[in-house]
Structures are given as structure tokens and as C-alpha cells.
Scaffold this motif. Structure first.
Motif, mmCIF file in Angstrom:
data_model
loop_
_atom_site.group_PDB
_atom_site.id
_atom_site.type_symbol
_atom_site.label_atom_id
_atom_site.label_comp_id
_atom_site.label_asym_id
_atom_site.label_seq_id
_atom_site.Cartn_x
_atom_site.Cartn_y
_atom_site.Cartn_z
ATOM 1 N N GLY A 60 23.844 15.521 -7.991
ATOM 2 C CA GLY A 60 22.479 15.782 -8.406
ATOM 3 C C GLY A 60 21.749 14.500 -8.767
ATOM 4 N N ARG A 61 20.476 14.612 -9.101
ATOM 5 C CA ARG A 61 19.669 13.440 -9.461
ATOM 6 C C ARG A 61 20.216 12.739 -10.707
ATOM 7 N N LYS A 62 20.797 13.520 -11.605
ATOM 8 C CA LYS A 62 21.324 12.941 -12.846
ATOM 9 C C LYS A 62 22.510 12.012 -12.584
ATOM 10 N N ASP A 63 23.152 12.207 -11.443
ATOM 11 C CA ASP A 63 24.320 11.385 -11.114
ATOM 12 C C ASP A 63 23.943 10.050 -10.470
ATOM 13 N N PHE A 64 22.665 9.872 -10.141
ATOM 14 C CA PHE A 64 22.250 8.694 -9.377
ATOM 15 C C PHE A 64 22.569 7.388 -10.109
ATOM 16 N N ILE A 65 22.243 7.352 -11.414
ATOM 17 C CA ILE A 65 22.498 6.130 -12.186
ATOM 18 C C ILE A 65 23.994 5.835 -12.243
ATOM 19 N N GLY A 169 33.676 6.346 -13.642
ATOM 20 C CA GLY A 169 34.218 7.241 -12.629
ATOM 21 C C GLY A 169 34.953 8.419 -13.236
ATOM 22 N N LYS A 170 35.650 8.158 -14.336
ATOM 23 C CA LYS A 170 36.408 9.227 -15.017
ATOM 24 C C LYS A 170 35.479 10.332 -15.494
ATOM 25 N N SER A 171 34.269 9.954 -15.913
ATOM 26 C CA SER A 171 33.309 10.946 -16.408
ATOM 27 C C SER A 171 32.789 11.846 -15.286
ATOM 28 N N LEU A 172 32.869 11.370 -14.031
ATOM 29 C CA LEU A 172 32.387 12.157 -12.895
ATOM 30 C C LEU A 172 33.489 12.953 -12.207
ATOM 31 N N LEU A 173 34.750 12.590 -12.474
ATOM 32 C CA LEU A 173 35.863 13.248 -11.793
ATOM 33 C C LEU A 173 36.038 14.714 -12.187
ATOM 34 N N SER A 174 35.433 15.094 -13.297
ATOM 35 C CA SER A 174 35.516 16.501 -13.704
ATOM 36 C C SER A 174 34.664 17.387 -12.779
ATOM 37 N N LYS A 175 33.684 16.761 -12.099
ATOM 38 C CA LYS A 175 32.781 17.514 -11.223
ATOM 39 C C LYS A 175 32.985 17.211 -9.734
ATOM 40 N N HIS A 176 33.557 16.042 -9.429
ATOM 41 C CA HIS A 176 33.676 15.613 -8.035
ATOM 42 C C HIS A 176 35.075 15.045 -7.788
ATOM 43 N N THR A 182 34.480 7.903 -4.292
ATOM 44 C CA THR A 182 34.703 6.563 -3.753
ATOM 45 C C THR A 182 33.820 6.301 -2.537
ATOM 46 N N ALA A 183 33.617 7.322 -1.705
ATOM 47 C CA ALA A 183 32.745 7.169 -0.535
ATOM 48 C C ALA A 183 31.343 6.775 -0.955
ATOM 49 N N TRP A 184 30.820 7.438 -1.986
ATOM 50 C CA TRP A 184 29.480 7.104 -2.475
ATOM 51 C C TRP A 184 29.461 5.748 -3.176
ATOM 52 N N ALA A 185 30.549 5.416 -3.854
ATOM 53 C CA ALA A 185 30.636 4.093 -4.494
ATOM 54 C C ALA A 185 30.590 2.994 -3.440
ATOM 55 N N PHE A 186 31.293 3.198 -2.330
ATOM 56 C CA PHE A 186 31.262 2.241 -1.217
ATOM 57 C C PHE A 186 29.838 2.090 -0.680
ATOM 58 N N LEU A 187 29.165 3.235 -0.491
ATOM 59 C CA LEU A 187 27.829 3.216 0.100
ATOM 60 C C LEU A 187 26.811 2.545 -0.821
#
Length: 285
Positions: A60-65, A169-176, A182-187
């Protein structure tokens, strides 16, 4: 078979320090990082798209930052700083000092996430710091007199960046899942590299050694190694998988001695052992 795969990953990631050294003969740090992830990013993104298409676009948009922070700390800044460091220090020192990330993660967990500090974790941080100090000094009383000191400090800063990447990354792993993240981190890492490229200027590799380094770093280190690693984590305990990470400085030292003519001293060996021991204790505390 899984153990053979993990041993192969340890050898691949240990070899990365050698190939980075070779790649930096022709290319600047930002360019080497750019070429590496220009190949690795579409490979991983395409792999995730084919296997987990729905999850790939679940942000979502909140994840952009958060994704922007992951791209900066896990790709663009992380590898630009690492490559700059390797112009100034040895592959052996770099392979040891990058483990400072675990010590930073332990400290972040205590002070930012309010995790309890156990005696084992505190001992691990202390032992790890002593090991890092030995690697930095290499037996000298004056830390600042060594020819690799600036590069060594950059590698420790690199560990700090990886710690931030891990915590965010740990804070996002609960949702993704890890693949998608990692794919988005690379991009986003590729995108955030452009301002640094403007500073350094885009360089087109000409030497075969440069292309060999780029292809090895992108295909084997960033794509194949990653897939084997996370596949192992799905079926094995993290503690069992992590053991193979501790072999990386050992493999790097052997390769750097024979391929780069780097010196292996008793103090450096002791510093490496203490650093890895500290990391082991801090992870299990």
C-alpha cells in the motif's frame, strides 16, 4: 543436498569480496553497484512475478517510505559504501567487519525494540567489539596509522546500514514474504542509485574481468545465492542455516591469500575468531 547448497552459498558469498576487488579495477563503486543490480533486479522481480504475482503488488501507499528505506540501506547505499570500502581495505578485513551488522541489530533490538538484554547477548556484543578492534588495529597501538583504517570504518558503517535494513524489513515481514520484499528492495535500490551515478558518471565496462565480476555478483551472489538461502530457511532452523555464514570469512581469507596476495596475520585471525564468536553469542542471546 541442502547442506551442499548452503556450503555453495557460503563459498559464493565469500568469493564476492574477490570479484568486487576485480570489478573495482575498472569501475567506480556506484557503477559496479548499478550494473550488478541492473541485472539482478529484473531476474528476481521476474522470478517473483511468475511465482507470486498477487503478492508482488500487495503493498500500500503507507509502505512506500519503508520500501525506499529498504532500497537505500539494503542496496544502493549498502553496496556503494561496501564497494568504496573495498577500494581502501582488504577482502579479508571486509568479510570479517561486515559481521558488525549482527552486533548493531542486537543493540537496536535492545534500545529501539525494548528487547531484554541477556548476559549472553551482552557478552556477545562485548566479545564482538573486541574482535572488531583487533581487526582494525592489526596489533598496532595507534588505530589511525593503518593503511586500511578508512576502508575498515566504512565496512563497519556498512554493517550499520544492513542492521537498519534488517530492522525495517522485519516490520514488513508480518505482511509480506521475503521474496516479494527483496524484489522491491532491489528495484527501489536501482532507482535510488541514480543520484550517486550522476555524481560519479556512468561508466560502460570494457574489460572482460569487469563483466565477469558483474555477472558473478548479480547472477550468483544476488540471485542464485539468495534463492538457495531462503529455500533452506523454509525447511531448516535459522540457527542451523546461519552456521554457514560463519564460514564466509574463512573462505574469503583463503581466496584472498592466493588470488589477491593479501596478508593473514595472527592478530587478524584472532580478531576474526572473536568477531564471529561475538556474533554467534549475540544472535543466540
Amino acid at each position: 543436498m541442502r547442506k551442499i547448497g548452503l556450503l555453495l552459498v557460503a563459498i559464493i558469498w565469500a568469493s564476492s569480496f574477490i570479484f568486487i576487488k576485480w570489478g573495482l579495477i575498472e569501475l567506480g563503486p556506484f557503477n559496479l553497484a548499478f550494473w550488478r543490480f541492473s541485472i539482478a533486479s529484473p531476474l528476481l522481480f521476474g522470478y517473483v512475478y511468475l511465482r507470486k504475482r498477487d503478492e508482488l503488488f500487495s503493498f500500500g501507499r503507507k509502505d512506500f517510505i519503508s520500501l525506499l528505506v529498504l532500497g537505500l540501506t539494503g542496496v544502493s547505499l549498502l553496496y556503494a559504501v561496501q564497494f568504496m570500502a573495498l577500494k581502501l581495505t582488504t577482502a579479508i578485513n571486509a568479510s570479517i567487519l561486515i559481521n558488525s551488522s549482527v552486533l548493531f541489530i542486537a543493540m537496536f533490538s535492545i534500545f529501539l525494540l525494548n528487547e531484554k538484554i541477556t548476559p549472553i547477548r551482552a557478552l556477545g556484543i562485548l566479545v564482538g567489539m573486541i574482535g572488531i578492534s583487533l581487526v582494525l588495529s592489526n596489533g598496532r597501538l595507534n588505530f589511525f596509522s593503518g593503511s586500511t583504517f578508512a576502508g575498515d570504518l566504512l565496512m563497519i558503517f556498512d554493517g550499520f546500514l544492513w542492521a537498519i535494513y534488517t530492522i525495517v524489513g522485519k516490520s514488513l515481514l508480518s505482511k509480506h514474504n521475503a521474496d516479494t520484499l527483496t524484489a522491491w528492495a532491489f528495484l527501489t535500490g536501482i532507482v535510488t542509485l541514480f543520484p550517486f551515478l550522476a555524481f560519479e558518471g556512468i561508466q560502460i565496462p570494457v574489460m572482460m574481468l569487469s563483466w565477469a565480476s558483474i555477472l558473478f555478483l548479480s547472477i550468483f551472489c544476488s540471485f542464485v545465492g539468495y534463492l538457495i538461502w531462503y529455500k533452506a530457511l523454509e525447511t531448516e532452523d535459522a540457527s542451523k542455516v546461519a552456521i554457514y555464514i560463519y564460514l564466509i570469512p574463512f573462505f574469503t581469507a583463503i581466496m584472498a591469500f592466493f588470488l589477491l596476495n593479501e596478508e593473514i596475520t595472527v592478530i587478524k585471525i584472532l580478531g576474526g575468531i572473536l568477531t564471529i564468536l561475538g556474533v554467534y553469542l549475540a544472535e543466540r542471546g
